[in-house]
Design an enzyme around this catalytic site. Structure first.
Site, PDB file in Angstrom:
ATOM      1  N   ASP A 123      14.488 -32.395 -24.466  1.00  0.00           N
ATOM      2  CA  ASP A 123      15.330 -31.556 -23.601  1.00  0.00           C
ATOM      3  C   ASP A 123      15.317 -32.024 -22.149  1.00  0.00           C
ATOM      4  OD1 ASP A 123      12.837 -30.770 -22.723  1.00  0.00           O
ATOM      5  OD2 ASP A 123      13.125 -28.622 -23.101  1.00  0.00           O
TER       6      ASP A 123
ATOM      7  N   ASN B 259      10.271 -32.932 -26.780  1.00  0.00           N
ATOM      8  CA  ASN B 259      11.341 -32.435 -27.657  1.00  0.00           C
ATOM      9  C   ASN B 259      12.743 -32.881 -27.255  1.00  0.00           C
ATOM     10  OD1 ASN B 259      11.742 -30.904 -25.392  1.00  0.00           O
ATOM     11  ND2 ASN B 259      11.326 -28.912 -26.351  1.00  0.00           N
TER      12      ASN B 259
ATOM     13  N   HIS C  60       1.508 -33.321  -5.727  1.00  0.00           N
ATOM     14  CA  HIS C  60       2.886 -32.934  -6.004  1.00  0.00           C
ATOM     15  C   HIS C  60       3.674 -32.558  -4.749  1.00  0.00           C
ATOM     16  CE1 HIS C  60       0.630 -29.269  -5.591  1.00  0.00           C
ATOM     17  NE2 HIS C  60       1.734 -28.553  -5.560  1.00  0.00           N
ATOM     18  N   ASP C  61       2.994 -32.439  -3.609  1.00  0.00           N
ATOM     19  CA  ASP C  61       3.656 -32.052  -2.368  1.00  0.00           C
ATOM     20  C   ASP C  61       3.795 -33.195  -1.373  1.00  0.00           C
ATOM     21  OD1 ASP C  61       4.262 -29.371  -2.870  1.00  0.00           O
ATOM     22  OD2 ASP C  61       2.279 -28.675  -2.254  1.00  0.00           O
TER      23      ASP C  61
ATOM     24  N   ASP D 185      -4.262 -21.872  -5.202  1.00  0.00           N
ATOM     25  CA  ASP D 185      -3.110 -22.215  -4.374  1.00  0.00           C
ATOM     26  C   ASP D 185      -3.005 -21.292  -3.163  1.00  0.00           C
ATOM     27  OD1 ASP D 185      -0.333 -23.472  -4.027  1.00  0.00           O
ATOM     28  OD2 ASP D 185       0.136 -21.328  -4.118  1.00  0.00           O
TER      29      ASP D 185
ATOM     30  N   ASP E 203      -3.489 -23.700 -12.033  1.00  0.00           N
ATOM     31  CA  ASP E 203      -3.245 -23.164 -10.703  1.00  0.00           C
ATOM     32  C   ASP E 203      -3.417 -21.652 -10.724  1.00  0.00           C
ATOM     33  OD1 ASP E 203      -2.373 -24.555  -8.196  1.00  0.00           O
ATOM     34  OD2 ASP E 203      -1.178 -25.702  -9.632  1.00  0.00           O
TER      35      ASP E 203
END
Length: 541
Positions: free
Chosen positions: A28, A26, A322-323, A202, A101
């Site tokens: 943003d 969109n 992602h870590d 997690d 998660d």
């Protein structure tokens, strides 16, 4: 209610999505659920079987969404629950499963439970969290959090402190309170009833804590965190979770630091709590350069986990998430050739492989030049602390060496403006190499991933076979057999020599009729071979 067939996940390959940086629909500047929906055909074409989507729940985003303020709500930055249900339907229509998660060690301090808990000592929600008497200068113990500093945050109003193993904005839940457990189990059922296919658990190994009187015996390695890593008594909670997962046939993978390779079979065999487990050990770095991976250290960890889970249990395989910073720059040399070698090294091991977004076409670390480019609160705090003793340039260099910020830059879909990620202003700067490295430019790497996925789907030896390693002490070459398959990978930018005549089942003039299935070059099997830099070979008898 969908049931996952026993061991179906052995053949599967997962794809991890960090939604904030995946695809913006969109304009943003933030990735969203509709952006994921838009790219489902690409993911189906890649050949993966399920998607693990990082947290999309309502959150203040102190820790990238792992600080949840409403377990039942989709954060508006990502869309709506209707959007998510559309994602579920369209993914399932393409035979793609969806894994979310499950973050139940803690909540956000903006969660209604904690807001109530703070009001008074006799509030009904006080015991949902871990509160103890304290003073500004005297915490209940000396334990430290994963993010640095005390695990305790003092509350002046009630003269007590609450416990947190991550940021102070992430208070730990009190699993000893049966009401907390029932609330969590209710929430898990709600999402499974909605139609999701499973969870990535997690920080699950932290839900049980040592008595507060426990004294830290070592401040090295994992020593400071022993009081809340896989503590005895966690079995009770894990068994209760397993009962729900089994009822729904849910696909589950655990992030369980503190669970050793010798303990992992108990967590992941047929009577274990979860289907598979992520080990957190192989991301070892060279002692003299924390930005570079230790290839031999990586190899040793991988071999140990593979061997310890050979007779029972199951690995979850990965080289990026992602870590962690990007593998192409950590364990590779930045080249697509090194990315290919790394892909082959782990995708054919015994376990279920996960591909992190952008890994399949060679996304690399971000060249940080300004602290304003940092986004993680944790990393920014580390940077500010380093400024007390280092220059701005050195502090930025140090904090970004091994930073998870590298893996969170927006996905590079093409060479158009903003790499095709957004039509607006991206929430995080896009790597300036996007015109050279994107989904359209590195088709050879994508095709290799497709071939590796196909091998797991079609070959029982890869999905369920045994594993045996050769040349274990070789500093740069990973060699293993998966029944009739032989996988050879040079994980370095220099040549390597191998002599199979010294290995029992290859010696004595025995003729092995190996046919090459994959390779960076067309190289018939020979007992004595020279591997070029980053060369890989896959043979089948």
């Amino acid at each position: 209610m969908k049931k996952t067939k026993t061991n179906d996940f052995h053949k599967m390959v997962g794809y991890q999505i960090y939604p904030k940086s995946f695809k913006d629909s969109n304009g943003d500047g933030l990735g969203d659920i509709k952006g994921i929906i838009e790219k489902l055909p690409y993911l189906r074409e890649l050949g993966v079987d399920f998607l693990w989507i990082n947290p999309i729940y309502k959150s203040p985003q102190i820790d990238g969404g792992y600080d949840i303020s409403d377990f039942y709500a989709i954060d508006e930055m990502f869309g709506t629950l209707d959007d998510f249900q559309t994602l579920l339907k369209e993914a399932h229509d393409l035979d793609l499963k969806i894994m979310l998660d499950l973050v139940v060690n803690h909540t956000s301090d903006q969660h209604p439970w904690f807001i109530e808990s703070q009001k008074s000592k006799d509030n009904p929600y006080r015991d949902y969290y871990l509160w103890e008497d304290a003073s500004p200068n005297q915490m209940p113990n000396e334990w430290i959090s994963f993010f640095g500093g005390s695990t305790w945050a003092y509350d002046e109003k009630t003269k007590q402190a609450y416990f947190h193993v991550f940021a102070k904005e992430q208070p730990d839940l009190n699993w000893k309170n049966p009401k907390v457990c029932q609330e969590i189990y209710k929430m898990i059922r709600w999402w499974l009833d909605l139609g999701i296919d499973g969870f990535r658990l997690d920080a699950i190994s932290h839900i049980q804590k040592m008595p507060w009187s426990y004294k830290i015996k070592s401040w090295k390695g994992n020593g400071p965190w022993i009081p809340f890593m896989n503590v005895s008594g966690i079995e009770t909670y894990m068994a209760e979770l397993k009962a729900i997962f089994d009822e729904y046939g849910a696909l589950t993978v655990g992030e369980a630091s503190g669970v050793q390779s010798t303990e992992a079979p108990d967590w992941t065999d047929e009577s274990g709590y979860i289907n598979m487990i992520f080990e957190l050990e192989h991301n070892v770095r060279k002692a003299n350069d924390q930005s570079q991976g230790d290839t031999y250290g990586y190899k040793k960890v991988i071999m140990r986990w593979q061997e310890d889970l050979l007779s029972r249990g199951w690995n979850a395989l990965y080289i990026e998430n992602h870590d962690q910073p990007r593998s192409i720059d950590t364990f590779g040399n930045g080249s697509i050739e090194s990315a290919k070698a790394l892909a082959v090294s782990y995708m054919l091991l015994r376990g279920t492989p996960f591909i992190y977004q952008g890994q399949e076409f060679g996304m690399s670390n971000f060249p940080f030049t300004d602290s304003k480019q940092l986004r993680s609160d944790e990393i920014i705090k580390q940077y500010d602390q380093l400024l007390t003793k280092l220059s701005e340039k050195k502090a930025l260099e140090e904090v970004s060496k091994n930073s998870r910020e590298h893996s969170r830059t927006p996905l590079q879909w093409n060479d158009s403006e903003n790499a095709g990620f957004t039509t607006g202003h991206p929430w995080m700067e896009i790597n300036p190499n996007f015109s050279e490295i994107n989904r359209q430019t590195n088709q050879e790497l994508i095709e290799l991933y497709k071939n590796l996925i196909e091998l797991r789907h079609k070959e029982t030896a890869i999905s369920d076979g045994s594993i045996h390693f050769h040349f274990k002490r070789h500093p740069q070459v990973l060699v293993y057999e998966r029944d009739e398959f032989l996988i050879i990978v040079n994980l370095a930018d220099k040549k390597a020599h191998l002599d199979f005549s010294k290995i029992a089942n290859f010696a004595d003039g025995e003729t092995i009729n190996y046919q090459q299935v994959l390779g960076s070059s067309n190289s018939p099997f020979q007992e004595k071979m020279v591997l070029l830099a980053w060369e890989y070979r896959v043979y089948k008898k």
